[in-house]
Design an enzyme around this catalytic site. Structure first.
Site, PDB file in Angstrom:
ATOM      1  CB  CYS A 108      -0.942   0.000   1.189  1.00 19.58           C
ATOM      2  SG  CYS A 108      -0.138  -0.184   2.787  1.00 19.58           S
ATOM      3  CG  HIS A 428      -3.925   0.409   4.747  1.00 22.12           C
ATOM      4  ND1 HIS A 428      -3.369  -0.388   3.760  1.00 22.12           N
ATOM      5  CD2 HIS A 428      -5.044   0.961   4.196  1.00 22.12           C
ATOM      6  CE1 HIS A 428      -4.124  -0.313   2.671  1.00 22.12           C
ATOM      7  NE2 HIS A 428      -5.134   0.496   2.913  1.00 22.12           N
TER       8      HIS A 428
END
Length: 503
Positions: A108, A428
């Site tokens: 990510c 994330h």
């Protein structure tokens, strides 16, 4: 009865209605449009306003009609396709929803970085040029060149695809060029989470090397993404010692974070002024020096990085500072520039400010005049153009000649990389990219989230794309401003600003 082209049609005539209604009855029976009908009656031709009672029509009386059926509508060149019959790619193209990147296992950080870099227009042009002019060069054949070439192919896939794109080839070359991105997580297995800022810097450095122009004028990076600063070192312990002055390139501004910093400008100012212990020739010993850093050139694209991570020795981890630091959608950095650059930018800056004031006033007045029904339907009033009220100005010749610079000091936010989590090796990353007005899918027709008016009705509103890997959704300015931090929510880590346009 009405006779037309050898056929007779029984018609019930309502003599209380005008001739126009009778013609519509004939249209439904024959297909001849009313404006193409010639119905012969006593005294001449039936007209739309004819009083049917005065015609003295009798039972089974036959009227003659002349006229031809108009040309039937032609079938579309391409067959009509409904949404439910479209493939995902066709649907994305019709609705102009951009594609995301499939997470290949803690990638990510890379996906968020690429989605923001994709908004840099000179980058996309440089990638096309590199592919066309230098595909066979030795530079294009090494690992860095292959990485850049795969980036071009990946961007093209994202533009054409209607579903998540797996960045397999790009990720392979990224790990070959920078083995750190192939590290495994010793505790949980799989690939280790990495730092989006480090990925950003390494990609920009690589493009600066690979995409350099053949005429020696540098790459798009040096023109559109690199500024210059003047750094002056002085010490209070030797006030008569001349300051040490030198120049350095900058590719981003940093936002330092401590207890005194609550806003972006405060953090940037603190980061530009540092202290360090250095040797003083005048004193013949070490002394504490203070650096004053001022910007002498502003690039068109300016990233700002929040210094949120620090090494926490007790836990042996790069921990995160989650403090809320508010940032603006529109940024003025002229206060951080040299006096000379401020003087050069002042006319252009004032021109943009005046134009924005006029447009904001026009939007505010238009909103006040909208009816409640129009507001409920989400009606949008376009802001007035600059028009004749715009005052002419002369752009400084040095700024005019400097391709890729920002001649006003004014920026607008177009991209954000956020992090959620408590350390740099976990959590994330998500990219938030501003949608350009009148480009792609629907533009906003409301001021705030949920269709509610914004607090400042004069402020222009934008849609933003939220790229959570391959899950893409849309949010508003209001949602972007909530990314300032302060808790376990998506927190801004990298801001990408673009110079406001003069035209």
């Amino acid at each position: 009865m009405v006779k037309w082209q050898g056929k007779k049609y029984a018609v019930d005539v309502d003599t209380t209605m005008p001739g126009e209604v009778f013609k519509m009855q004939l249209f439904s029976l024959t297909g001849v449009a009313p404006d193409r009908q010639k119905v012969l009656v006593k005294g001449g031709q039936l007209k739309d306003e004819t009083d049917m009672e005065k015609l003295g029509l009798k039972e089974d009386q036959v009227l003659m009609m002349m006229g031809t059926v108009g040309e039937l509508p032609k079938a579309p060149v391409q067959p009509v396709k409904f949404v439910e019959d479209m493939s995902e790619a066709e649907m994305a193209q019709a609705l102009a929803i951009p594609a995301g990147l499939v997470n290949m296992g803690n990638t990510c950080y890379m996906s968020a970085t690429l989605q923001c870099l994709k908004t840099v227009v000179p980058l996309r042009k440089a990638l096309d040029s590199f592919n066309a002019r230098r595909a066979s060069s030795s530079l294009a054949q090494d690992q860095r060149g292959k990485l850049v070439s795969s980036m071009r192919q990946l961007f093209q896939q994202l533009s054409e695809s209607g579903e998540g794109v797996p960045p397999i080839v790009f990720l392979q070359f990224l790990r070959q060029c920078f083995p750190i991105y192939a590290e495994q997580d010793p505790r949980h297995g799989g690939y280790q989470q990495q730092d989006a800022e480090e990925c950003w810097n390494q990609l920009v450095n690589t493009m600066d090397q690979v995409l350099a122009e053949e005429d020696g004028t540098g790459s798009f990076v040096s023109k559109y993404m690199v500024g210059q600063t003047v750094i002056s070192w002085t010490t209070a312990e030797a006030p008569d010692e001349p300051p040490t002055v030198h120049r350095e390139p900058i590719r981003n501004l940093n936002c330092a974070i401590d207890k005194s910093v609550n806003y972006l400008a405060q953090g940037v100012k603190r980061a530009l002024n540092q202290t360090a212990v250095k040797h003083s020739d005048t004193l013949g010993r070490d002394a504490e020096y203070t650096s004053t850093q001022q910007i002498s050139r502003l690039p068109e694209y300016l990233p700002v990085t929040f210094k949120r991570f620090f090494w926490k020795t007790s836990e042996n981890v790069a921990a995160k500072i989650v403090k809320s630091i508010k940032f603006p959608l529109d940024l003025d950095v002229s206060e951080f520039c040299t006096p000379e650059l401020q003087d050069q930018m002042r006319p252009a800056k004032q021109f943009v400010r005046d134009r924005e004031d006029r447009e904001a006033h026009a939007r505010k007045m238009a909103k006040q005049k909208q009816s409640s029904q129009a507001e409920a339907e989400g009606g949008e009033t376009k802001p007035a153009e600059g028009g004749s009220d715009a005052k002419a100005f002369e752009l400084d010749p040095a700024l005019r000649a400097d391709v890729g610079c920002n001649p006003t000091g004014l920026y607008e936010l177009i991209g954000v990389v956020t992090h959620i989590g408590r350390s740099i090796n976990s959590g994330h990353y998500i990219a938030w990219v501003r949608k350009e007005k009148n480009v792609g899918g629907p533009d906003p027709s409301f001021g705030g989230a949920g269709g509610k008016p914004a607090a400042d009705s004069s402020a222009p509103q934008h849609w933003w794309y939220k790229f959570d890997d391959d899950d893409v959704s849309m949010v508003t300015d209001e949602d972007i401003l909530k990314l300032c931090g302060g808790g376990d929510w998506h927190t801004a880590y990298i801001l990408l600003y673009r110079a406001k346009k003069l035209d």
